[in-house]
Design a protein around this motif. Structure first.
Motif, PDB file in Angstrom:
ATOM      1  N   LEU A 214      12.974  12.872  32.465  1.00 17.59           N
ATOM      2  CA  LEU A 214      11.623  13.205  33.183  1.00 17.59           C
ATOM      3  C   LEU A 214      11.118  14.476  32.855  1.00 17.59           C
ATOM      4  CD1 LEU A 214      11.991  11.343  36.433  1.00 17.59           C
ATOM      5  CD2 LEU A 214      10.919  10.447  34.622  1.00 17.59           C
ATOM      6  N   HIS A 215      11.512  14.865  31.601  1.00 13.79           N
ATOM      7  CA  HIS A 215      11.225  16.258  31.081  1.00 13.79           C
ATOM      8  C   HIS A 215      11.117  16.381  29.638  1.00 13.79           C
ATOM      9  CE1 HIS A 215      11.230  20.518  30.345  1.00 13.79           C
ATOM     10  NE2 HIS A 215      12.301  20.481  29.711  1.00 13.79           N
ATOM     11  N   GLY A 216      10.039  17.001  28.956  1.00 13.81           N
ATOM     12  CA  GLY A 216       9.860  17.118  27.567  1.00 13.81           C
ATOM     13  C   GLY A 216      10.216  18.504  26.832  1.00 13.81           C
ATOM     14  N   GLU A 217      11.023  18.617  25.914  1.00 16.64           N
ATOM     15  CA  GLU A 217      11.172  19.800  25.207  1.00 16.64           C
ATOM     16  C   GLU A 217      10.284  19.883  24.103  1.00 16.64           C
ATOM     17  OE1 GLU A 217      13.696  21.945  25.753  1.00 16.64           O
ATOM     18  OE2 GLU A 217      14.599  20.831  27.414  1.00 16.64           O
ATOM     19  N   GLN A 218       9.205  20.640  24.603  1.00 18.06           N
ATOM     20  CA  GLN A 218       8.259  21.060  23.486  1.00 18.06           C
ATOM     21  C   GLN A 218       8.706  22.203  22.589  1.00 18.06           C
ATOM     22  OE1 GLN A 218       4.146  20.906  25.180  1.00 18.06           O
ATOM     23  NE2 GLN A 218       5.121  20.688  27.292  1.00 18.06           N
ATOM     24  N   ARG A 219       7.952  22.156  21.218  1.00 20.19           N
ATOM     25  CA  ARG A 219       8.284  23.141  20.252  1.00 20.19           C
ATOM     26  C   ARG A 219       6.990  23.151  19.222  1.00 20.19           C
ATOM     27  NH1 ARG A 219      12.379  25.891  17.952  1.00 20.19           N
ATOM     28  NH2 ARG A 219      12.422  26.165  15.911  1.00 20.19           N
ATOM     29  N   ARG A 220       6.521  24.292  18.984  1.00 22.67           N
ATOM     30  CA  ARG A 220       5.323  24.474  17.710  1.00 22.67           C
ATOM     31  C   ARG A 220       6.224  24.816  16.591  1.00 22.67           C
ATOM     32  NH1 ARG A 220      -0.713  26.295  17.855  1.00 22.67           N
ATOM     33  NH2 ARG A 220      -0.810  24.038  18.374  1.00 22.67           N
ATOM     34  N   ILE A 221       5.784  24.017  15.422  1.00 24.22           N
ATOM     35  CA  ILE A 221       6.415  24.283  14.212  1.00 24.22           C
ATOM     36  C   ILE A 221       5.357  24.817  13.348  1.00 24.22           C
ATOM     37  CG2 ILE A 221       7.610  23.161  12.196  1.00 24.22           C
ATOM     38  CD1 ILE A 221       8.500  21.022  14.170  1.00 24.22           C
ATOM     39  N   GLU A 222       5.498  26.126  13.072  1.00 24.82           N
ATOM     40  CA  GLU A 222       4.435  26.788  11.959  1.00 24.82           C
ATOM     41  C   GLU A 222       4.816  26.376  10.663  1.00 24.82           C
ATOM     42  OE1 GLU A 222       2.087  28.432  13.164  1.00 24.82           O
ATOM     43  OE2 GLU A 222       2.604  28.768  15.194  1.00 24.82           O
TER      44      GLU A 222
ATOM     45  N   PRO B 106      19.911   7.831  15.965  1.00 24.06           N
ATOM     46  CA  PRO B 106      20.133   8.848  17.054  1.00 24.06           C
ATOM     47  C   PRO B 106      18.820   9.813  17.031  1.00 24.06           C
ATOM     48  CG  PRO B 106      21.958   8.831  15.748  1.00 24.06           C
ATOM     49  CD  PRO B 106      20.850   7.822  15.127  1.00 24.06           C
ATOM     50  N   MET B 107      18.679  10.673  18.280  1.00 28.18           N
ATOM     51  CA  MET B 107      17.405  11.335  18.529  1.00 28.18           C
ATOM     52  C   MET B 107      17.289  12.396  17.231  1.00 28.18           C
ATOM     53  SD  MET B 107      14.829  11.901  20.374  1.00 28.18           S
ATOM     54  CE  MET B 107      14.964  11.560  22.248  1.00 28.18           C
ATOM     55  N   GLY B 108      18.542  13.138  17.053  1.00 28.76           N
ATOM     56  CA  GLY B 108      18.453  14.135  16.122  1.00 28.76           C
ATOM     57  C   GLY B 108      17.892  13.658  14.685  1.00 28.76           C
ATOM     58  N   GLU B 109      18.318  12.284  14.293  1.00 28.17           N
ATOM     59  CA  GLU B 109      17.912  11.715  13.046  1.00 28.17           C
ATOM     60  C   GLU B 109      16.686  11.386  13.239  1.00 28.17           C
ATOM     61  OE1 GLU B 109      19.502  11.347  10.003  1.00 28.17           O
ATOM     62  OE2 GLU B 109      20.783  12.745  11.130  1.00 28.17           O
ATOM     63  N   ALA B 110      16.077  10.780  14.304  1.00 30.97           N
ATOM     64  CA  ALA B 110      14.813  10.559  14.450  1.00 30.97           C
ATOM     65  C   ALA B 110      13.703  11.647  14.272  1.00 30.97           C
ATOM     66  CB  ALA B 110      14.317   9.897  15.948  1.00 30.97           C
ATOM     67  N   VAL B 111      14.176  12.834  14.823  1.00 27.90           N
ATOM     68  CA  VAL B 111      13.230  13.898  14.574  1.00 27.90           C
ATOM     69  C   VAL B 111      13.182  14.360  13.209  1.00 27.90           C
ATOM     70  CG1 VAL B 111      13.078  16.358  15.244  1.00 27.90           C
ATOM     71  CG2 VAL B 111      13.745  14.815  17.272  1.00 27.90           C
TER      72      VAL B 111
ATOM     73  N   ILE C 211       7.198  17.019  20.931  1.00 23.95           N
ATOM     74  CA  ILE C 211       7.950  16.933  22.331  1.00 23.95           C
ATOM     75  C   ILE C 211       8.784  15.745  22.009  1.00 23.95           C
ATOM     76  CG2 ILE C 211       6.002  15.221  22.840  1.00 23.95           C
ATOM     77  CD1 ILE C 211       6.417  16.546  25.847  1.00 23.95           C
ATOM     78  N   VAL C 212      10.095  16.286  22.508  1.00 25.37           N
ATOM     79  CA  VAL C 212      11.245  15.416  22.463  1.00 25.37           C
ATOM     80  C   VAL C 212      11.714  14.831  23.884  1.00 25.37           C
ATOM     81  CG1 VAL C 212      13.461  14.873  21.863  1.00 25.37           C
ATOM     82  CG2 VAL C 212      12.176  16.450  20.339  1.00 25.37           C
ATOM     83  N   ILE C 213      11.550  13.683  24.321  1.00 24.39           N
ATOM     84  CA  ILE C 213      11.809  13.250  25.448  1.00 24.39           C
ATOM     85  C   ILE C 213      12.938  12.282  25.561  1.00 24.39           C
ATOM     86  CG2 ILE C 213      10.878  12.064  27.567  1.00 24.39           C
ATOM     87  CD1 ILE C 213       7.895  12.658  26.550  1.00 24.39           C
TER      88      ILE C 213
END
Length: 244
Positions: free
Chosen positions: A192-200, A156-161, A185-187
Protein backbone atom coordinates in the motif's frame (compact mmCIF):
# COMPACT_ATOMS: atom_id res chain seq x y z
CA UNK A 1 4.44 2.02 -14.03
CA UNK A 2 6.63 4.32 -16.11
CA UNK A 3 5.59 7.46 -18.01
CA UNK A 4 7.57 9.95 -20.03
CA UNK A 5 6.94 13.71 -19.84
CA UNK A 6 7.18 14.82 -23.46
CA UNK A 7 4.22 16.32 -25.27
CA UNK A 8 4.24 17.82 -28.74
CA UNK A 9 2.00 19.70 -31.10
CA UNK A 10 4.48 19.47 -33.94
CA UNK A 11 8.25 19.24 -34.15
CA UNK A 12 8.62 22.92 -33.26
CA UNK A 13 6.29 22.85 -30.24
CA UNK A 14 7.62 20.31 -27.74
CA UNK A 15 7.18 20.67 -23.98
CA UNK A 16 7.13 18.61 -20.81
CA UNK A 17 4.17 17.74 -18.59
CA UNK A 18 3.89 15.20 -15.81
CA UNK A 19 1.90 12.19 -16.99
CA UNK A 20 2.17 10.00 -13.88
CA UNK A 21 -0.25 10.88 -11.09
CA UNK A 22 -0.39 9.12 -7.72
CA UNK A 23 -3.06 8.99 -5.02
CA UNK A 24 -1.69 7.46 -1.83
CA UNK A 25 -3.21 7.18 1.64
CA UNK A 26 -0.76 5.51 4.02
CA UNK A 27 -1.92 2.04 5.03
CA UNK A 28 -5.11 2.27 2.97
CA UNK A 29 -4.41 2.63 -0.76
CA UNK A 30 -2.02 3.58 -3.50
CA UNK A 31 -3.40 4.31 -6.98
CA UNK A 32 -1.27 5.40 -9.89
CA UNK A 33 -2.45 6.79 -13.24
CA UNK A 34 -0.37 7.23 -16.40
CA UNK A 35 -1.81 9.24 -19.29
CA UNK A 36 -1.27 9.39 -23.05
CA UNK A 37 -2.87 11.28 -25.89
CA UNK A 38 -4.59 14.66 -25.93
CA UNK A 39 -3.40 16.54 -22.85
CA UNK A 40 -6.53 18.65 -22.45
CA UNK A 41 -8.70 15.52 -22.38
CA UNK A 42 -6.60 13.69 -19.78
CA UNK A 43 -6.00 16.72 -17.56
CA UNK A 44 -9.69 17.67 -17.55
CA UNK A 45 -10.70 14.09 -16.72
CA UNK A 46 -8.21 13.91 -13.84
CA UNK A 47 -9.45 17.26 -12.51
CA UNK A 48 -13.03 15.96 -12.53
CA UNK A 49 -11.98 12.84 -10.62
CA UNK A 50 -10.07 14.93 -8.07
CA UNK A 51 -13.10 17.17 -7.42
CA UNK A 52 -15.40 14.17 -7.12
CA UNK A 53 -18.02 12.57 -9.34
CA UNK A 54 -21.57 11.40 -8.77
CA UNK A 55 -21.81 8.18 -10.73
CA UNK A 56 -25.11 7.39 -12.48
CA UNK A 57 -27.64 6.02 -9.99
CA UNK A 58 -25.64 7.13 -6.93
CA UNK A 59 -25.91 10.24 -4.74
CA UNK A 60 -22.50 10.05 -3.08
CA UNK A 61 -19.53 11.98 -4.45
CA UNK A 62 -16.69 9.59 -5.23
CA UNK A 63 -12.97 10.21 -5.65
CA UNK A 64 -9.94 7.95 -5.82
CA UNK A 65 -9.53 8.58 -2.10
CA UNK A 66 -12.82 6.89 -1.17
CA UNK A 67 -13.72 4.36 -3.87
CA UNK A 68 -14.09 0.87 -2.37
CA UNK A 69 -12.17 -1.08 -5.03
CA UNK A 70 -9.78 -0.76 -7.94
CA UNK A 71 -12.58 -1.81 -10.27
CA UNK A 72 -14.66 1.10 -9.01
CA UNK A 73 -11.66 3.40 -9.51
CA UNK A 74 -11.49 2.31 -13.15
CA UNK A 75 -15.22 2.95 -13.54
CA UNK A 76 -14.81 6.43 -12.04
CA UNK A 77 -11.94 7.42 -14.32
CA UNK A 78 -13.66 5.86 -17.33
CA UNK A 79 -16.81 7.86 -16.63
CA UNK A 80 -14.76 11.07 -16.43
CA UNK A 81 -13.01 10.29 -19.73
CA UNK A 82 -16.35 9.62 -21.38
CA UNK A 83 -17.88 12.88 -20.11
CA UNK A 84 -14.90 14.97 -21.18
CA UNK A 85 -14.94 13.42 -24.62
CA UNK A 86 -18.63 14.25 -25.01
CA UNK A 87 -18.16 17.83 -23.85
CA UNK A 88 -15.00 18.95 -25.63
CA UNK A 89 -14.58 16.56 -28.55
CA UNK A 90 -16.86 18.52 -30.93
CA UNK A 91 -14.92 21.77 -30.51
CA UNK A 92 -11.55 20.04 -30.83
CA UNK A 93 -12.61 18.07 -33.88
CA UNK A 94 -13.91 21.28 -35.48
CA UNK A 95 -10.33 22.55 -35.40
CA UNK A 96 -9.01 19.22 -36.72
CA UNK A 97 -7.37 18.40 -33.37
CA UNK A 98 -6.95 14.82 -32.21
CA UNK A 99 -9.07 13.88 -29.20
CA UNK A 100 -7.68 10.39 -28.70
CA UNK A 101 -6.54 9.70 -25.14
CA UNK A 102 -6.04 6.76 -22.83
CA UNK A 103 -4.91 6.01 -19.30
CA UNK A 104 -3.35 3.25 -17.28
CA UNK A 105 -4.71 2.87 -13.75
CA UNK A 106 -3.05 0.53 -11.30
CA UNK A 107 -2.47 -0.08 -7.63
CA UNK A 108 -4.15 -1.63 -4.62
CA UNK A 109 -6.77 -0.76 -2.01
CA UNK A 110 -6.63 -2.36 1.43
CA UNK A 111 -8.52 -5.64 1.46
CA UNK A 112 -8.50 -5.94 -2.32
CA UNK A 113 -6.22 -7.35 -4.98
CA UNK A 114 -3.56 -5.48 -6.91
CA UNK A 115 -4.97 -4.50 -10.32
CA UNK A 116 -4.00 -2.76 -13.54
CA UNK A 117 -6.44 -1.38 -16.12
CA UNK A 118 -6.21 0.29 -19.52
CA UNK A 119 -8.94 2.93 -19.85
CA UNK A 120 -9.98 4.21 -23.26
CA UNK A 121 -11.34 7.66 -24.13
CA UNK A 122 -14.81 6.15 -24.61
CA UNK A 123 -14.82 5.13 -20.93
CA UNK A 124 -14.52 1.37 -21.40
CA UNK A 125 -11.52 -0.50 -20.01
CA UNK A 126 -9.69 -3.81 -19.92
CA UNK A 127 -7.77 -5.46 -17.08
CA UNK A 128 -4.24 -6.83 -17.22
CA UNK A 129 -4.05 -10.63 -17.02
CA UNK A 130 -1.48 -13.39 -16.82
CA UNK A 131 -1.83 -14.00 -20.57
CA UNK A 132 -0.43 -10.52 -21.26
CA UNK A 133 1.29 -9.41 -18.04
CA UNK A 134 1.67 -5.76 -19.00
CA UNK A 135 -0.29 -2.91 -20.58
CA UNK A 136 0.94 -0.04 -22.75
CA UNK A 137 -0.47 3.23 -24.07
CA UNK A 138 0.89 5.96 -26.33
CA UNK A 139 3.89 5.31 -28.57
CA UNK A 140 4.28 1.60 -27.95
CA UNK A 141 5.46 -0.08 -31.16
CA UNK A 142 9.22 0.35 -30.64
CA UNK A 143 9.38 -0.91 -27.05
CA UNK A 144 6.66 -3.55 -27.23
CA UNK A 145 8.77 -6.36 -28.81
CA UNK A 146 11.15 -6.30 -25.84
CA UNK A 147 8.32 -6.82 -23.36
CA UNK A 148 6.68 -9.47 -25.55
CA UNK A 149 9.86 -11.52 -25.68
CA UNK A 150 11.10 -11.19 -22.11
CA UNK A 151 8.34 -10.27 -19.65
CA UNK A 152 6.49 -13.10 -17.88
CA UNK A 153 3.97 -13.19 -15.01
CA UNK A 154 6.67 -14.54 -12.68
CA UNK A 155 9.37 -12.03 -13.69
CA UNK A 156 10.98 -10.60 -10.51
CA UNK A 157 10.32 -6.93 -9.80
CA UNK A 158 13.91 -5.86 -10.46
CA UNK A 159 13.93 -7.58 -13.85
CA UNK A 160 10.54 -6.08 -14.74
CA UNK A 161 11.79 -2.55 -13.97
CA UNK A 162 14.92 -3.20 -16.05
CA UNK A 163 12.86 -4.42 -19.00
CA UNK A 164 10.57 -1.40 -18.73
CA UNK A 165 13.53 0.97 -18.89
CA UNK A 166 15.09 -0.91 -21.82
CA UNK A 167 11.74 -0.66 -23.59
CA UNK A 168 11.75 3.12 -23.05
CA UNK A 169 15.37 3.39 -24.22
CA UNK A 170 14.47 1.63 -27.47
CA UNK A 171 11.47 3.90 -27.97
CA UNK A 172 13.29 7.20 -27.49
CA UNK A 173 15.96 6.15 -29.99
CA UNK A 174 13.33 5.74 -32.71
CA UNK A 175 10.59 8.23 -31.81
CA UNK A 176 11.07 11.95 -31.15
CA UNK A 177 7.62 12.11 -29.51
CA UNK A 178 8.93 10.23 -26.45
CA UNK A 179 11.66 11.60 -24.23
CA UNK A 180 13.02 12.02 -20.71
CA UNK A 181 12.65 12.72 -17.92
CA UNK A 182 10.60 9.65 -16.99
CA UNK A 183 8.49 9.25 -13.89
CA UNK A 184 8.34 5.77 -12.36
CA UNK A 185 6.48 4.19 -9.47
CA UNK A 186 7.11 0.70 -8.10
CA UNK A 187 4.40 -0.82 -5.91
CA UNK A 188 5.00 -4.07 -4.04
CA UNK A 189 1.96 -6.22 -3.43
CA UNK A 190 0.21 -5.50 -0.09
CA UNK A 191 2.63 -2.68 0.74
CA UNK A 192 0.00 0.00 0.00
CA UNK A 193 2.92 2.28 -0.80
CA UNK A 194 4.61 3.38 -4.00
CA UNK A 195 8.33 4.05 -4.41
CA UNK A 196 8.57 6.99 -6.83
CA UNK A 197 11.57 8.09 -8.86
CA UNK A 198 12.24 10.59 -11.64
CA UNK A 199 14.77 9.40 -14.23
CA UNK A 200 16.56 12.22 -16.03
CA UNK A 201 18.34 11.89 -19.38
CA UNK A 202 21.72 11.79 -17.62
CA UNK A 203 20.70 9.21 -15.02
CA UNK A 204 23.83 6.99 -14.64
CA UNK A 205 21.93 3.70 -14.45
CA UNK A 206 19.63 4.52 -17.39
CA UNK A 207 22.56 5.61 -19.57
CA UNK A 208 24.57 2.50 -18.69
CA UNK A 209 21.56 0.28 -19.34
CA UNK A 210 21.08 1.78 -22.80
CA UNK A 211 24.77 1.38 -23.65
CA UNK A 212 24.86 -2.24 -22.51
CA UNK A 213 21.66 -3.05 -24.41
CA UNK A 214 23.07 -1.60 -27.64
CA UNK A 215 26.28 -3.57 -27.21
CA UNK A 216 24.37 -6.77 -26.43
CA UNK A 217 22.25 -6.41 -29.57
CA UNK A 218 25.33 -5.78 -31.72
CA UNK A 219 27.13 -8.81 -30.28
CA UNK A 220 24.04 -10.99 -30.70
CA UNK A 221 23.50 -10.27 -34.39
CA UNK A 222 27.21 -10.68 -35.15
CA UNK A 223 27.17 -14.10 -33.50
CA UNK A 224 24.31 -15.33 -35.69
CA UNK A 225 25.12 -17.16 -38.94
CA UNK A 226 24.46 -15.42 -42.27
CA UNK A 227 21.53 -16.57 -44.43
CA UNK A 228 22.53 -19.93 -46.00
CA UNK A 229 20.89 -19.10 -49.35
CA UNK A 230 23.19 -16.13 -50.01
CA UNK A 231 26.44 -16.53 -51.92
CA UNK A 232 29.57 -16.49 -49.72
CA UNK A 233 31.28 -13.14 -49.67
CA UNK A 234 33.73 -12.68 -52.55
CA UNK A 235 37.44 -12.98 -51.82
CA UNK A 236 38.62 -9.60 -50.65
CA UNK A 237 41.98 -9.97 -52.51
CA UNK A 238 42.22 -7.86 -55.71
CA UNK A 239 42.25 -9.46 -59.13
CA UNK A 240 45.51 -8.82 -61.08
CA UNK A 241 45.65 -8.64 -64.84
CA UNK A 242 48.93 -8.73 -66.70
CA UNK A 243 49.33 -7.72 -70.35
CA UNK A 244 52.51 -8.15 -72.30
Amino acid sequence: MIADTRTNAGVDNISSYKKLHVTEIAGDRVISIATAGNLSVTQTALAMVAEGIKMPGHDDIETLANVPSMFRAAQLVGHAMQQVRKEIAPSLEADSLKVSASMLLGGQIKGGKMSLYLIYAQGNFIECSSDTPYLQIGELKYGKPILDRALRPDTPMGEAVKLGLISFDSTIRSNIAVGPPFDMIVIARDSLHGEQRRIEADDPYFKDLGRRWSEALANAHRAMPPPPWLEPEADARPNIAVAS
